[in-house]
Design a protein around this motif. Structure first.
Motif, short mmCIF file in Angstrom:
data_model
loop_
_atom_site.label_atom_id
_atom_site.label_comp_id
_atom_site.label_asym_id
_atom_site.label_seq_id
_atom_site.Cartn_x
_atom_site.Cartn_y
_atom_site.Cartn_z
N ALA A 14 2.29 -27.43 -11.52
CA ALA A 14 1.73 -26.11 -11.23
C ALA A 14 1.01 -26.11 -9.89
N ALA A 15 0.23 -27.17 -9.60
CA ALA A 15 -0.49 -27.25 -8.32
C ALA A 15 0.50 -27.26 -7.15
N GLY A 16 1.56 -28.04 -7.28
CA GLY A 16 2.57 -28.07 -6.23
C GLY A 16 3.23 -26.72 -6.02
N TYR A 17 3.53 -26.05 -7.12
CA TYR A 17 4.14 -24.72 -7.06
C TYR A 17 3.21 -23.74 -6.33
N LEU A 18 1.93 -23.75 -6.71
CA LEU A 18 0.97 -22.84 -6.08
C LEU A 18 0.76 -23.17 -4.60
N MET A 19 0.72 -24.45 -4.26
CA MET A 19 0.57 -24.82 -2.85
C MET A 19 1.78 -24.35 -2.04
N ASN A 20 2.97 -24.40 -2.63
CA ASN A 20 4.15 -23.88 -1.94
C ASN A 20 4.06 -22.38 -1.70
N LEU A 21 3.28 -21.68 -2.54
CA LEU A 21 3.06 -20.25 -2.35
C LEU A 21 1.95 -19.96 -1.34
N GLY A 22 1.29 -21.02 -0.85
CA GLY A 22 0.23 -20.84 0.13
C GLY A 22 -1.18 -20.95 -0.43
N TYR A 23 -1.31 -21.23 -1.71
CA TYR A 23 -2.64 -21.41 -2.31
C TYR A 23 -3.22 -22.74 -1.82
N GLU A 24 -4.53 -22.81 -1.76
CA GLU A 24 -5.21 -24.06 -1.49
C GLU A 24 -5.90 -24.50 -2.77
N VAL A 25 -5.51 -25.65 -3.29
CA VAL A 25 -6.15 -26.18 -4.50
C VAL A 25 -7.45 -26.84 -4.06
N ILE A 26 -8.57 -26.34 -4.58
CA ILE A 26 -9.87 -26.87 -4.15
C ILE A 26 -10.54 -27.74 -5.22
N VAL A 27 -10.26 -27.48 -6.49
CA VAL A 27 -10.84 -28.29 -7.57
C VAL A 27 -9.79 -28.44 -8.67
N ARG A 28 -9.64 -29.66 -9.16
CA ARG A 28 -8.76 -29.93 -10.30
C ARG A 28 -9.62 -30.37 -11.48
N ASN A 29 -9.35 -29.82 -12.63
CA ASN A 29 -10.01 -30.22 -13.87
C ASN A 29 -11.53 -30.14 -13.78
N TRP A 30 -12.03 -28.98 -13.38
CA TRP A 30 -13.48 -28.77 -13.33
C TRP A 30 -14.01 -28.72 -14.76
N ARG A 31 -15.03 -29.52 -15.01
CA ARG A 31 -15.58 -29.63 -16.36
C ARG A 31 -17.05 -29.25 -16.40
N CYS A 32 -17.41 -28.69 -17.55
CA CYS A 32 -18.80 -28.43 -17.87
C CYS A 32 -18.92 -28.59 -19.39
N PRO A 33 -20.11 -28.45 -19.95
CA PRO A 33 -20.23 -28.62 -21.41
C PRO A 33 -19.37 -27.65 -22.23
N LEU A 34 -18.98 -26.53 -21.65
CA LEU A 34 -18.16 -25.55 -22.37
C LEU A 34 -16.68 -25.92 -22.42
N GLY A 35 -16.24 -26.76 -21.49
CA GLY A 35 -14.82 -27.11 -21.45
C GLY A 35 -14.35 -27.39 -20.04
N GLU A 36 -13.07 -27.05 -19.78
CA GLU A 36 -12.44 -27.41 -18.51
C GLU A 36 -11.60 -26.26 -17.97
N ILE A 37 -11.65 -26.10 -16.65
CA ILE A 37 -10.74 -25.20 -15.94
C ILE A 37 -9.72 -26.09 -15.25
N ASP A 38 -8.43 -25.85 -15.49
CA ASP A 38 -7.38 -26.73 -15.00
C ASP A 38 -7.35 -26.82 -13.47
N LEU A 39 -7.23 -25.67 -12.82
CA LEU A 39 -7.16 -25.63 -11.36
C LEU A 39 -8.03 -24.50 -10.84
N ILE A 40 -8.70 -24.76 -9.74
CA ILE A 40 -9.41 -23.70 -9.03
C ILE A 40 -8.85 -23.71 -7.61
N CYS A 41 -8.35 -22.55 -7.20
CA CYS A 41 -7.64 -22.44 -5.92
C CYS A 41 -8.22 -21.30 -5.10
N CYS A 42 -7.82 -21.27 -3.84
CA CYS A 42 -8.08 -20.11 -2.99
C CYS A 42 -6.74 -19.50 -2.62
N ASP A 43 -6.64 -18.21 -2.82
CA ASP A 43 -5.48 -17.43 -2.39
C ASP A 43 -6.03 -16.48 -1.35
#
Length: 122
Positions: A14-43
């Motif tokens: 998914a990260a590779g696919y989004l980068m090919n679309l021009g997204y910048e992946v800035i954080v992978r697997n961000w975690r906090c006590p509530l859980g995890e966000i898989d990818l955080i990107c800039c479009d």
């Protein structure tokens, strides 16, 4: 490949696919006590929180069908937690959205069948 490895592999695709679309992946697997966000990107100027679901068969439904109301609510809480975190304070943008990426692999768990990207999924 166990379930966790399968999920990580799907996130890599998914990260590779989004980068090919021009997204910048800035954080992978961000975690906090509530859980995890898989990818955080800039479009461009928009911060994009990405939920990735990976499946190797449709026996339990499609990746899209696995995203239920409970998970959607959890993602909204995770986004709120991210905006309160020190990582977020270093970013200048206030615009954001939540995208969804469905990854389907063949039963061999390596061959990609499809990637579907839904912007502003919920």
């Amino acid at each position: 490949m166990d379930r966790r490895s399968l999920g990580r592999y799907g996130e890599e695709l998914a990260a590779g696919y989004l980068m090919n679309l021009g997204y910048e992946v800035i954080v992978r697997n961000w975690r906090c006590p509530l859980g995890e966000i898989d990818l955080i990107c800039c479009d461009g100027p928009t911060l994009v929180f990405v939920e990735v679901r990976t499946r190797t068969s449709r026996r339990m439904g499609t990746p899209e069908e696995s995203l239920d109301g409970r998970k959607k609510r959890k993602l909204h809480h995770l986004v709120q937690a991210f905006f309160l975190s020190p990582v977020r304070r270093r970013m200048l943008t206030h615009d954001y959205r939540i995208d969804f990426v469905a990854v389907e692999l063949a039963p061999d768990r390596r061959t990609l069948r499809r990637i579907t990207h839904i912007q502003n999924a919920f």
